[in-house]
Enzyme design. Sequence first.
Site, PDB file in Angstrom:
ATOM      1  N   GLY A 210       0.843  -1.199   0.000  1.00 18.69           N
ATOM      2  CA  GLY A 210       0.000   0.000   0.000  1.00 18.69           C
ATOM      3  C   GLY A 210       0.871   1.240   0.000  1.00 18.69           C
ATOM      4  O   GLY A 210       1.917   1.285  -0.677  1.00 18.69           O
TER       5      GLY A 210
ATOM      6  N   VAL B  42       2.958   2.538   2.188  1.00 14.69           N
ATOM      7  CA  VAL B  42       4.351   2.334   2.623  1.00 14.69           C
ATOM      8  C   VAL B  42       5.014   1.218   1.803  1.00 14.69           C
ATOM      9  O   VAL B  42       6.125   1.377   1.289  1.00 14.69           O
ATOM     10  CB  VAL B  42       4.421   2.010   4.132  1.00 14.69           C
ATOM     11  N   GLY B  43       4.313   0.072   1.673  1.00 14.04           N
ATOM     12  CA  GLY B  43       4.914  -1.089   1.013  1.00 14.04           C
ATOM     13  C   GLY B  43       5.343  -0.796  -0.417  1.00 14.04           C
ATOM     14  O   GLY B  43       6.412  -1.247  -0.859  1.00 14.04           O
TER      15      GLY B  43
ATOM     16  N   ILE C 276      11.616   9.599  11.369  1.00 17.67           N
ATOM     17  CA  ILE C 276      12.537  10.121  12.397  1.00 17.67           C
ATOM     18  C   ILE C 276      13.237   8.969  13.117  1.00 17.67           C
ATOM     19  O   ILE C 276      12.567   8.085  13.657  1.00 17.67           O
ATOM     20  CB  ILE C 276      11.787  10.964  13.451  1.00 17.67           C
TER      21      ILE C 276
ATOM     22  N   LYS D 136       1.939   4.327  20.076  1.00 18.97           N
ATOM     23  CA  LYS D 136       3.316   4.830  19.989  1.00 18.97           C
ATOM     24  C   LYS D 136       3.842   5.208  21.375  1.00 18.97           C
ATOM     25  O   LYS D 136       5.001   4.948  21.704  1.00 18.97           O
ATOM     26  CB  LYS D 136       3.371   6.023  19.038  1.00 18.97           C
TER      27      LYS D 136
ATOM     28  N   GLY E 132       3.606   9.234   5.856  1.00 20.39           N
ATOM     29  CA  GLY E 132       3.762   9.328   4.404  1.00 20.39           C
ATOM     30  C   GLY E 132       4.560   8.148   3.882  1.00 20.39           C
ATOM     31  O   GLY E 132       5.404   7.587   4.597  1.00 20.39           O
TER      32      GLY E 132
HETATM   33  N1  LIG Z   1       1.096   5.525   6.055  1.00 14.96           N
HETATM   34  C1  LIG Z   1       1.964   6.007   6.939  1.00 14.96           C
HETATM   35  O1  LIG Z   1       2.314   7.203   6.914  1.00 14.96           O
HETATM   36  C2  LIG Z   1       2.533   5.124   7.967  1.00 14.96           C
HETATM   37  C3  LIG Z   1       2.083   3.845   8.149  1.00 14.96           C
HETATM   38  N2  LIG Z   1       2.633   3.036   9.124  1.00 14.96           N
HETATM   39  C4  LIG Z   1       2.184   1.688   9.305  1.00 14.96           C
HETATM   40  O2  LIG Z   1       2.538   0.938   8.157  1.00 14.96           O
HETATM   41  C5  LIG Z   1       1.580  -0.096   7.926  1.00 14.96           C
HETATM   42  C6  LIG Z   1       1.036   0.045   6.513  1.00 14.96           C
HETATM   43  O3  LIG Z   1       0.459   1.318   6.367  1.00 14.96           O
HETATM   44  P1  LIG Z   1      -0.012   1.861   4.933  1.00 14.96           P
HETATM   45  O4  LIG Z   1       0.941   1.442   3.893  1.00 14.96           O
HETATM   46  O5  LIG Z   1      -0.307   3.290   5.136  1.00 14.96           O
HETATM   47  O6  LIG Z   1      -1.385   1.077   4.774  1.00 14.96           O
HETATM   48  P2  LIG Z   1      -2.165   0.732   3.415  1.00 14.96           P
HETATM   49  O7  LIG Z   1      -3.558   0.435   3.832  1.00 14.96           O
HETATM   50  O8  LIG Z   1      -1.916   1.765   2.391  1.00 14.96           O
HETATM   51  O9  LIG Z   1      -1.421  -0.610   2.938  1.00 14.96           O
HETATM   52  C7  LIG Z   1      -1.632  -1.867   3.491  1.00 14.96           C
HETATM   53  C8  LIG Z   1      -1.759  -2.838   2.336  1.00 14.96           C
HETATM   54  O10 LIG Z   1      -1.764  -4.150   2.859  1.00 14.96           O
HETATM   55  C9  LIG Z   1      -2.690  -4.904   2.091  1.00 14.96           C
HETATM   56  N3  LIG Z   1      -3.099  -6.082   2.889  1.00 14.96           N
HETATM   57  C10 LIG Z   1      -3.911  -6.124   3.931  1.00 14.96           C
HETATM   58  N4  LIG Z   1      -4.020  -7.391   4.392  1.00 14.96           N
HETATM   59  C11 LIG Z   1      -3.242  -8.153   3.594  1.00 14.96           C
HETATM   60  C12 LIG Z   1      -2.932  -9.525   3.562  1.00 14.96           C
HETATM   61  N5  LIG Z   1      -3.456 -10.387   4.443  1.00 14.96           N
HETATM   62  N6  LIG Z   1      -2.071  -9.972   2.602  1.00 14.96           N
HETATM   63  C13 LIG Z   1      -1.541  -9.106   1.712  1.00 14.96           C
HETATM   64  N7  LIG Z   1      -1.794  -7.783   1.707  1.00 14.96           N
HETATM   65  C14 LIG Z   1      -2.641  -7.325   2.639  1.00 14.96           C
HETATM   66  C15 LIG Z   1      -3.815  -3.943   1.808  1.00 14.96           C
HETATM   67  O11 LIG Z   1      -4.570  -4.353   0.700  1.00 14.96           O
HETATM   68  C16 LIG Z   1      -3.050  -2.651   1.548  1.00 14.96           C
HETATM   69  O12 LIG Z   1      -2.720  -2.491   0.177  1.00 14.96           O
HETATM   70  C17 LIG Z   1       0.542   0.062   9.039  1.00 14.96           C
HETATM   71  O13 LIG Z   1       0.893  -0.762  10.117  1.00 14.96           O
HETATM   72  C18 LIG Z   1       0.683   1.514   9.440  1.00 14.96           C
HETATM   73  O14 LIG Z   1       0.257   1.758  10.754  1.00 14.96           O
HETATM   74  C19 LIG Z   1       3.642   3.492   9.949  1.00 14.96           C
HETATM   75  C20 LIG Z   1       4.121   4.761   9.811  1.00 14.96           C
HETATM   76  C21 LIG Z   1       3.586   5.691   8.843  1.00 14.96           C
HETATM   77  N1  LIG Z   2      -1.407   7.336  10.732  1.00 17.48           N
HETATM   78  C1  LIG Z   2      -0.106   7.589  11.253  1.00 17.48           C
HETATM   79  C2  LIG Z   2       0.927   7.115  10.292  1.00 17.48           C
HETATM   80  C3  LIG Z   2       2.264   7.086  10.877  1.00 17.48           C
HETATM   81  O1  LIG Z   2       2.536   6.462  11.895  1.00 17.48           O
HETATM   82  C4  LIG Z   2       0.073   9.066  11.473  1.00 17.48           C
HETATM   83  O2  LIG Z   2      -0.762   9.839  10.998  1.00 17.48           O
HETATM   84  O3  LIG Z   2       1.028   9.446  12.177  1.00 17.48           O
HETATM   85 NA    NA Z   3      10.824   6.407  13.466  1.00 17.07          NA
END
Ligand SMILES: NC(=O)C1=CN([C@@H]2O[C@H](COP(=O)(O)OP(=O)(O)OC[C@H]3O[C@@H](n4cnc5c(N)ncnc54)[C@H](O)[C@@H]3O)[C@@H](O)[C@H]2O)C=CC1
Ligand SMILES: N[C@@H](CC=O)C(=O)O
Ligand code: NA
Length: 435
Positions: free
Chosen positions: A15, A17-18, A137, A206, A312
Amino acid sequence: MSAEQVVRVGVLGAGVVGSQVVRLLTEQADELAARVGARLELVGVAVRRPNRHADIPAELLTTDAAALVAREDVDVIVEVIGGIEPTKDLLLTALRRGAGVVTANKALLAEHGPELYATADAVGTDLYFEAAVAGAIPLIRPLRESLAGDRITRILGIVNGTTNYILSAMTADGMGYDEALAEATRLGYAEADPTADVDGFDAAAKAAILASIGFHTRVGAADVYREGISAVSASDVAAAARLGSVIKLLAICERTTATGPDGGPVESVSARVHPVMVPRSHPLAVVDGAYNAVYVEAEAAGRLMFYGPGAGGAPTASAVLGDLVAVARNRVAGGRGPRESAYAALPVQPMGEVLSRYHIDLDVADRAGVLAAVAGAFAEAGVSISTVRQEGRDDDASLVVVTHGAPDAALAGTVASLADLESVRQVTSVMRVMG
Ligand SMILES: NC(=O)C1=CN([C@@H]2O[C@H](COP(=O)(O)OP(=O)(O)OC[C@H]3O[C@@H](n4cnc5c(N)ncnc54)[C@H](O)[C@@H]3O)[C@@H](O)[C@H]2O)C=CC1
Ligand SMILES: N[C@@H](CC=O)C(=O)O
Ligand code: NA
């Protein structure tokens, strides 16, 4: 391992991040290999809908995350799916067979960190999670490693990008709450369910992670007092502005020492997340948008401030990649990163005992005796008043009271008594203030 060898990496989730993790791993493959001393070979990316990932080679995509984590040839699993289930089981499977794990999942760590650590320990593998707190950070590594020789007393700051983005937009641009949340979601800052952000669950997770590492004590999500920003109104924002302040959602983790029954020191820790009025002169007041900033206070080091993008895709992927390089280096060198450190096992102080200062805005009848009645409610609860200001007159009179620090339960009780006073028409704003 020699430079020709490889560290095989599986990524769960592509998604916000990935997708950036996969991009950086691919674009920087040669440099990463040079830094690690082995190639980081991406061997699989688990996704839900493969047809939505045209930028990732089709042969790498799989919908079977369970099979990817179980593959014996995968050395490191990067988890950026989020959520508790099935993520917890996926990571436990990976750890049990000795794979290193890098995760950005603060919700999972705050709830099941000890089980994940114990599983990693049992087989001697790595669990890294820099991206889980304050995005790009560097904060987890400084706490786990750089400051491991010091005694941390306080960790305080802005750790949620979405709510900081919303509060900044409401304060600076007069943007509405719903519009600001929609924009934060569009920019990829918000959690899959943004309730986690606006109701403070994300910041509380956090805070639990920071308090656990900083105080060498297990602090879980349920130990963290939590208030989000959904109740912050335009009138609260205006009240803060009149006081020369802005509203920020802060995570505050403290180690406190009280005098015990035998006269000796008794230590405890506390962790809380709630909106706070921060004076415009304070460095946290100018942290805007999805930026985060965290103060760490330690006995020998003094006060340190960590600042940067807290959310982000690309910023978070930077932290994930840093962890991946660390885990891969450990595997090349045959070592391990830090384990859980929870030896102190300090008790968690209930929120009611934590000292707070309140700003209270009262809509009152402008007649003789009102001030005395209001002051009486504070005196009865033993809460000392710092300043009182009357604004307006006749039907529009309002009293603005700022208290000294007092136990939070006493302050909450005072607010309830004030609301019951016949001369108080309405308690229009109650907010904790910095200090
Ligand atoms: N977006 C951000 O700024 C930040 C996110 N995070 C953490 O990173 C992680 C991912 O966040 P995002 O990328 O924003 O979320 P997102 O919702 O954009 O991406 C997650 C992806 O995982 C997929 N997914 C869900 N279950 C699945 C499964 N069983 N098998 C395969 N794929 C699966 C979803 O379809 C989605 O594409 C979360 O734990 C979030 O809290 C941490 C810091 C910042
Ligand atoms: N949803 C979180 C993503 C990062 O950890 C945020 O807004 O800080
Ligand atoms: Na950090």
